[in-house]
Design a protein around this motif. Sequence first.
Motif, PDB file in Angstrom:
ATOM      1  N   LEU A  83      -0.842   3.001   7.362  1.00  0.00           N
ATOM      2  CA  LEU A  83      -1.245   1.541   7.084  1.00  0.00           C
ATOM      3  C   LEU A  83      -1.495   0.830   8.436  1.00  0.00           C
ATOM      4  CD1 LEU A  83       1.402   0.555   4.172  1.00  0.00           C
ATOM      5  CD2 LEU A  83      -1.237   0.984   3.903  1.00  0.00           C
ATOM      6  N   TYR A  87       0.727  -4.861   6.988  1.00  0.00           N
ATOM      7  CA  TYR A  87       1.249  -4.067   5.712  1.00  0.00           C
ATOM      8  C   TYR A  87       2.572  -3.284   6.128  1.00  0.00           C
ATOM      9  CZ  TYR A  87      -2.810  -6.229   3.918  1.00  0.00           C
ATOM     10  OH  TYR A  87      -3.750  -7.054   3.456  1.00  0.00           O
ATOM     11  N   THR A 118       1.878  -9.820   0.813  1.00  0.00           N
ATOM     12  CA  THR A 118       1.466  -8.738   1.609  1.00  0.00           C
ATOM     13  C   THR A 118       2.505  -7.361   1.453  1.00  0.00           C
ATOM     14  OG1 THR A 118       1.218 -10.486   3.371  1.00  0.00           O
ATOM     15  CG2 THR A 118       1.699  -8.225   4.258  1.00  0.00           C
ATOM     16  N   ARG A 121       0.760  -5.936  -1.772  1.00  0.00           N
ATOM     17  CA  ARG A 121      -0.616  -5.222  -1.296  1.00  0.00           C
ATOM     18  C   ARG A 121      -0.267  -3.877  -0.598  1.00  0.00           C
ATOM     19  NH1 ARG A 121      -3.732 -10.486   0.761  1.00  0.00           N
ATOM     20  NH2 ARG A 121      -4.539 -11.083  -1.353  1.00  0.00           N
ATOM     21  N   ALA A 122       0.734  -3.748   0.277  1.00  0.00           N
ATOM     22  CA  ALA A 122       1.191  -2.542   1.150  1.00  0.00           C
ATOM     23  C   ALA A 122       1.670  -1.573  -0.017  1.00  0.00           C
ATOM     24  CB  ALA A 122       2.308  -3.181   2.054  1.00  0.00           C
ATOM     25  N   ARG A 125      -1.087   0.019  -1.668  1.00  0.00           N
ATOM     26  CA  ARG A 125      -1.834   0.711  -0.698  1.00  0.00           C
ATOM     27  C   ARG A 125      -1.123   2.304  -0.339  1.00  0.00           C
ATOM     28  NH1 ARG A 125      -4.812  -3.097   3.638  1.00  0.00           N
ATOM     29  NH2 ARG A 125      -5.942  -4.392   2.237  1.00  0.00           N
TER      30      ARG A 125
END
Length: 133
Positions: A83, A87, A118, A121-122, A125
């Motif tokens: 990543l 993130y 954040t 979103r991390a 991912r």
Amino acid sequence: MTDFEHIYDQYFKALKSIHQFKGNCKINVWLCQIAKNTYFSYLDKQKRFTTHDTTETASENCIEESLLIKEEAFRIHQALHGLEEPYKEVFTLRVFGELSFAQISQIFGKTESWSRVTFHRAKRRVQDRLKEE
């Protein structure tokens, strides 16, 4: 009796004893508390009736489970390693550092909302990378 039927039965019993409601809180809170306590009592009773493996089998299962947990943690670390910032750091601080969103926002000098967004979103991912494997 299913879990839902059991809870419904307890709500009915609570309604029959509504005269015991003292008014110290909202009635929906009182009913939810009764349902929650009843459900936890029900789960405790169910645990008593489950059969347990022999200690040898149980210890083997514990070893296997701990290996699986370690393998899964390694997979997460691998996905996390790829990543980009911020993130990677936000995810690490939240999950492994066990920091609150408020604390993370202070570290970055951003808002708490920023740290929440954040992190999510991390997390998404990392989950996507794990699915790709």
